[in-house]
Design a protein around this motif. Structure first.
Motif, PDB file in Angstrom:
ATOM      1  N   ASP A 138       2.243  -8.904 -16.415  1.00 26.25           N
ATOM      2  CA  ASP A 138       2.932  -9.637 -17.476  1.00 26.25           C
ATOM      3  C   ASP A 138       2.353  -9.162 -18.802  1.00 26.25           C
ATOM      4  N   LEU A 139       3.190  -8.730 -19.743  1.00 27.44           N
ATOM      5  CA  LEU A 139       2.684  -8.363 -21.058  1.00 27.44           C
ATOM      6  C   LEU A 139       1.876  -9.503 -21.644  1.00 27.44           C
ATOM      7  N   ILE A 140       0.901  -9.183 -22.486  1.00 28.27           N
ATOM      8  CA  ILE A 140       0.136 -10.226 -23.153  1.00 28.27           C
ATOM      9  C   ILE A 140       1.104 -11.147 -23.912  1.00 28.27           C
ATOM     10  N   GLY A 141       0.929 -12.454 -23.725  1.00 29.81           N
ATOM     11  CA  GLY A 141       1.823 -13.422 -24.369  1.00 29.81           C
ATOM     12  C   GLY A 141       3.045 -13.776 -23.555  1.00 29.81           C
ATOM     13  N   PHE A 142       3.245 -13.118 -22.395  1.00 27.70           N
ATOM     14  CA  PHE A 142       4.426 -13.346 -21.570  1.00 27.70           C
ATOM     15  C   PHE A 142       3.999 -13.766 -20.162  1.00 27.70           C
ATOM     16  N   GLY A 143       4.933 -14.396 -19.463  1.00 32.95           N
ATOM     17  CA  GLY A 143       4.656 -14.812 -18.098  1.00 32.95           C
ATOM     18  C   GLY A 143       3.413 -15.670 -18.012  1.00 32.95           C
ATOM     19  N   ARG A 144       2.526 -15.326 -17.083  1.00 36.53           N
ATOM     20  CA  ARG A 144       1.298 -16.094 -16.873  1.00 36.53           C
ATOM     21  C   ARG A 144       0.099 -15.484 -17.577  1.00 36.53           C
ATOM     22  N   SER A 145       0.333 -14.463 -18.393  1.00 32.13           N
ATOM     23  CA  SER A 145      -0.764 -13.893 -19.177  1.00 32.13           C
ATOM     24  C   SER A 145      -1.145 -14.835 -20.310  1.00 32.13           C
ATOM     25  N   ASP A 146      -2.363 -14.647 -20.837  1.00 30.94           N
ATOM     26  CA  ASP A 146      -2.822 -15.470 -21.958  1.00 30.94           C
ATOM     27  C   ASP A 146      -1.943 -15.258 -23.182  1.00 30.94           C
ATOM     28  N   LYS A 147      -1.967 -16.241 -24.079  1.00 29.75           N
ATOM     29  CA  LYS A 147      -1.198 -16.182 -25.327  1.00 29.75           C
ATOM     30  C   LYS A 147      -2.138 -16.416 -26.506  1.00 29.75           C
ATOM     31  N   PRO A 148      -3.040 -15.466 -26.744  1.00 28.27           N
ATOM     32  CA  PRO A 148      -3.987 -15.635 -27.847  1.00 28.27           C
ATOM     33  C   PRO A 148      -3.322 -15.432 -29.204  1.00 28.27           C
ATOM     34  N   GLU A 149      -4.099 -15.624 -30.274  1.00 23.14           N
ATOM     35  CA  GLU A 149      -3.598 -15.400 -31.630  1.00 23.14           C
ATOM     36  C   GLU A 149      -3.602 -13.894 -31.903  1.00 23.14           C
ATOM     37  N   LEU A 150      -2.479 -13.253 -31.653  1.00 30.53           N
ATOM     38  CA  LEU A 150      -2.319 -11.824 -31.880  1.00 30.53           C
ATOM     39  C   LEU A 150      -1.059 -11.582 -32.696  1.00 30.53           C
ATOM     40  N   GLN A 197       0.840  -1.189   0.000  1.00 29.78           N
ATOM     41  CA  GLN A 197       0.000   0.000   0.000  1.00 29.78           C
ATOM     42  C   GLN A 197       0.876   1.240   0.000  1.00 29.78           C
ATOM     43  N   GLY A 198       0.321   2.324  -0.535  1.00 24.00           N
ATOM     44  CA  GLY A 198       1.060   3.574  -0.606  1.00 24.00           C
ATOM     45  C   GLY A 198       1.051   4.112  -2.016  1.00 24.00           C
ATOM     46  N   PRO A 199       1.937   5.062  -2.346  1.00 27.94           N
ATOM     47  CA  PRO A 199       2.029   5.566  -3.720  1.00 27.94           C
ATOM     48  C   PRO A 199       2.251   4.421  -4.706  1.00 27.94           C
ATOM     49  N   THR A 200       1.641   4.513  -5.872  1.00 25.68           N
ATOM     50  CA  THR A 200       1.641   3.402  -6.826  1.00 25.68           C
ATOM     51  C   THR A 200       2.876   3.405  -7.714  1.00 25.68           C
ATOM     52  N   LEU A 201       3.554   2.272  -7.762  1.00 24.89           N
ATOM     53  CA  LEU A 201       4.654   2.018  -8.695  1.00 24.89           C
ATOM     54  C   LEU A 201       4.170   0.977  -9.696  1.00 24.89           C
ATOM     55  N   LEU A 202       4.304   1.263 -10.982  1.00 28.18           N
ATOM     56  CA  LEU A 202       3.902   0.329 -12.033  1.00 28.18           C
ATOM     57  C   LEU A 202       5.147  -0.141 -12.769  1.00 28.18           C
ATOM     58  N   PHE A 203       5.458  -1.422 -12.659  1.00 27.36           N
ATOM     59  CA  PHE A 203       6.672  -2.011 -13.225  1.00 27.36           C
ATOM     60  C   PHE A 203       6.328  -2.654 -14.574  1.00 27.36           C
ATOM     61  N   LEU A 204       7.057  -2.261 -15.632  1.00 29.43           N
ATOM     62  CA  LEU A 204       6.845  -2.828 -16.958  1.00 29.43           C
ATOM     63  C   LEU A 204       8.121  -3.485 -17.454  1.00 29.43           C
ATOM     64  N   HIS A 205       8.001  -4.727 -17.886  1.00 29.36           N
ATOM     65  CA  HIS A 205       9.152  -5.527 -18.330  1.00 29.36           C
ATOM     66  C   HIS A 205       9.238  -5.548 -19.853  1.00 29.36           C
ATOM     67  N   GLY A 206      10.219  -6.282 -20.363  1.00 31.56           N
ATOM     68  CA  GLY A 206      10.393  -6.420 -21.802  1.00 31.56           C
ATOM     69  C   GLY A 206      10.531  -7.868 -22.220  1.00 31.56           C
ATOM     70  N   ASN A 207      11.371  -8.118 -23.206  1.00 34.52           N
ATOM     71  CA  ASN A 207      11.536  -9.432 -23.823  1.00 34.52           C
ATOM     72  C   ASN A 207      12.749 -10.154 -23.248  1.00 34.52           C
ATOM     73  N   PRO A 208      12.665 -11.405 -22.837  1.00 34.40           N
ATOM     74  CA  PRO A 208      11.541 -12.353 -22.815  1.00 34.40           C
ATOM     75  C   PRO A 208      11.037 -12.544 -21.386  1.00 34.40           C
ATOM     76  N   THR A 209      11.021 -11.487 -20.586  1.00 34.39           N
ATOM     77  CA  THR A 209      10.806 -11.629 -19.153  1.00 34.39           C
ATOM     78  C   THR A 209       9.325 -11.466 -18.797  1.00 34.39           C
ATOM     79  N   SER A 210       9.064 -11.161 -17.558  1.00 34.33           N
ATOM     80  CA  SER A 210       7.703 -11.005 -17.044  1.00 34.33           C
ATOM     81  C   SER A 210       7.808 -10.230 -15.739  1.00 34.33           C
ATOM     82  N   SER A 211       6.728 -10.170 -14.990  1.00 31.84           N
ATOM     83  CA  SER A 211       6.777  -9.530 -13.675  1.00 31.84           C
ATOM     84  C   SER A 211       7.799 -10.195 -12.759  1.00 31.84           C
TER      85      SER A 211
END
Length: 467
Positions: free
Chosen positions: A61-73, A27-41
Motif C-alpha cells: 500500500d502506498l504511504i498514506g493509502f490502504g493500511r499503511s501509515d498516514k504521517p504528516e508528509l 513462491q516463485g518469480p517475484t511480481l510486484l504490484f503497484l496501485h494508484g489513487n485512491p486504491t491500495s493492494s
C-alpha cells in the motif's frame, strides 16, 4: 472465494520510521504490484489469487493509502517513489516483474529506469509514463479534475466529501462495485484528514498547465522510454480512460520491447472489471518471457542478473585455438564467457571489464581445448538480462550450417529486430552460443562483436556461403 475477499496475511515494513503495509503471497518469480489513487493492494486481490500458486506476489500500500501509515508528509509523486524504492531495497527484491496501474505506472517506470538491476520486466495498464495536456484528458472527467486541481475546491470535494472514492472510483468500472467492495475502499479514509493523500495526486498529474517537480520527473521518464531494455506487456482495455489507441501506438513506437495485448472491455479500474483476464494475459506472457535453465545448468543460472552484479568466483584461462586466441571463464554453474582475445593480458582485461566484482583464479590451460572438443557437454551459465538470456537460448537452437534473420528471432520472441540485435551483440560466449549465425534479412553478414572477418570465417567453416 468471493469477489470482495482479501484472504492475505498483512505484513509491515518500516521506512523512515513509518510502516508500509504489504502482502507477500506465494513462491516463485517475484511480481510486484503497484496501485494508484485512491486504491491500495486491495485493488489487486482478484489478480493475485490465481497467480500466487506459481509466483511470489508482493503488493504494498502506498504511504498514506490502504493500511499503511498516514504521517504528516507532502504525498507528492517523488515522495511516493522514495518510499517504494526504499521498500524494494528493504525486501531486497530482484529480477522483479512490475505490474502497474494508475500512479503505480510512473512510480514503477521510474524504478525500472533507475534500478534496472532489480526490475527485469514490466506489465502495465491504464497508466501514464508520459506527460499530456487537457485535450488528451477524458472529456467527461475534465471539469471534475479541473476542480480537483484547485486549492479550495479540492479540499471541499476530496477531503470533506470523499468524491474520489464515492464518485470517481464507482463510475470508473463497468462492473457495479458491491457495497462490501466500496466499504473496503472507504475504510482507510474515515475523515477529512485521512483523505489528504487522495487530494494531492490530482494536482500532481503531469498536465501541461503546470510546471511542477512531478511534471519534470515524468518528463524525464518519458525521455527515457526508448532506452529501456526491459521487456514489457501493455494490457489495452476498451474504451479505457487513460490509454487510448493513439497513445498505445505512441508507446509502441518508443518502447524497444513491447507486446500489446487486448484486455477486452474496461474503463479505468480494470483490475476490478477484468481481474481474470489480467491474470491470464500476464501468466501467458511470463510463461514465454521468464528465463529457463540452460543445458543442465543449475537453477542459479536463471536468476543471474546484470553482468556487473555477478560477484562470484571465476576460474579462467587463455589458449591459442584453431579459431585464434581465446579466453574462457567458468562459474560454479558453468561457462560464463568464451571470447576471442589477442593474448593473456587482453583476455584478463576483457574478464575484468565484464565481471568487475568477480574473483579470478587460474584454470588448467587445457580447459578450452576440452570444451571445444565436447561443446554439447559444457554447461552454460548465461549471465545477462532476462531478455538477453531469452535471445541467447534462441541462438542455441540454430543448427550448424544454418543462419537466422534478426526479424525471425524477433517474431519468435514477440519482440523487435532492434532489441534482438542488441541482445545478440551482447553475447560473450562465442561459438557455443552461436551469435555468428544471425544475419540481416537485407543481405550481407551484419555486425559481429569480434569482427566481421571472423564471422565470415566461422560461417564458411560451417559451410555457409556469404549471404
Amino acid at each position: 472465494m468471493g469477489f470482495a475477499d482479501y484472504p492475505f496475511t498483512s505484513r509491515y515494513q518500516t521506512i523512515d520510521g513509518h510502516r508500509l503495509h504489504y502482502i507477500d503471497e506465494g513462491q516463485g518469480p517475484t511480481l510486484l504490484f503497484l496501485h494508484g489513487n485512491p486504491t491500495s493492494s486491495y485493488l489487486w486481490r482478484n489478480v493475485i489469487k490465481p497467480l500466487r500458486d506459481r509466483y511470489r506476489c508482493v503488493a504494498p500500500d502506498l504511504i498514506g493509502f490502504g493500511r499503511s501509515d498516514k504521517p504528516e508528509l507532502d504525498y507528492r509523486f517523488l515522495t511516493h517513489y522514495h518510499y517504494i524504492r526504499e521498500f524494494v531495497a528493504a525486501l531486497d527484491l530482484k529480477d522483479v516483474t512490475l505490474v502497474l496501474h494508475d500512479w503505480g505506472g510512473p512510480i514503477g517506470f521510474r524504478l525500472a529506469q533507475q534500478e534496472p538491476r532489480r526490475v527485469a520486466r514490466l506489465c502495465f495498464m491504464e497508466t501514464f509514463p508520459f506527460t499530456f495536456d487537457w485535450e488528451e484528458f477524458p472529456l467527461a472527467a475534465r471539469p471534475l479534475f479541473f476542480a480537483f486541481r484547485r486549492q479550495r475546491l479540492s479540499y471541499w470535494l476530496l477531503q470533506r466529501h470523499n468524491l474520489f472514492v464515492d464518485l470517481v472510483l464507482r463510475l470508473s468500472t463497468f462492473r457495479p462495485l458491491p457495497r462490501s467492495v466500496m466499504a473496503a475502499y472507504r475504510a482507510p479514509f474515515p475523515d477529512a484528514r485521512s483523505r489528504y493523500p487522495i487530494r494531492v495526486f490530482p494536482g500532481e498529474l503531469p498536465i501541461n498547465d503546470r510546471d511542477t517537480e512531478a511534471h519534470r520527473a515524468i518528463e524525464e521518464i518519458e525521455r527515457g522510454l526508448a532506452g529501456m531494455p526491459q521487456p514489457m506487456l501493455l494490457l489495452h482495455f476498451h474504451p479505457g480512460a487513460v490509454l487510448g489507441r493513439s497513445r498505445v501506438a505512441w508507446l509502441a513506437q518508443r518502447l524497444p520491447d513491447l507486446e500489446v495485448v487486448d484486455g477486452g472491455r474496461g474503463l479505468h479500474y480494470v483490475p476490478e472489471d477484468r481481474p481474470e483476464r489480467i491474470a491470464e494475459a500476464l501468466e501467458d506472457w511470463l510463461r514465454r518471457r521468464l528465463p529457463e535453465p540452460v543445458r543442465g545448468a543449475l537453477p542459479a543460472a536463471r536468476v543471474a542478473a546484470e553482468d556487473d552484479r555477478f560477484g562470484g568466483a571465476l576460474t579462467w584461462t587463455f589458449a591459442d585455438t584453431e579459431h585464434g586466441g581465446m579466453v574462457a571463464a567458468w562459474s560454479s554453474h558453468g561457462l560464463v564467457m568464451l571470447s576471442f582475445a589477442e593474448d593473456v593480458d587482453d583476455g584478463r582485461a576483457q574478464l575484468a571489464r565484464r565481471f568487475p566484482k568477480a574473483s579470478l583464479e587460474a584454470a588448467d590451460q587445457g580447459a578450452i581445448a576440452n570444451l571445444l572438443a565436447a561443446p554439447a557437454a559444457t554447461p552454460l551459465h548465461l549471465v545477462g538480462t532476462p531478455f538477453q538470456r531469452a535471445v541467447w537460448r534462441a541462438l542455441l537452437e540454430i543448427p550448424p550450417g544454418q543462419t537466422r534473420h534478426y526479424g525471425e528471432l524477433a517474431h519468435a520472441l514477440r519482440s523487435q529486430a532492434r532489441a534482438v540485435g542488441s541482445a545478440v551483440g551482447s553475447n560473450r560466449i562465442a561459438l557455443l552460443v552461436p551469435c555468428h549465425r544471425v544475419v540481416p534479412r537485407a543481405g550481407g553478414l551484419g555486425g559481429y562483436h569480434w569482427g566481421v572477418a571472423r564471422k565470415k570465417a566461422l560461417l564458411a567453416a560451417e559451410g555457409v556461403k556469404e549471404p
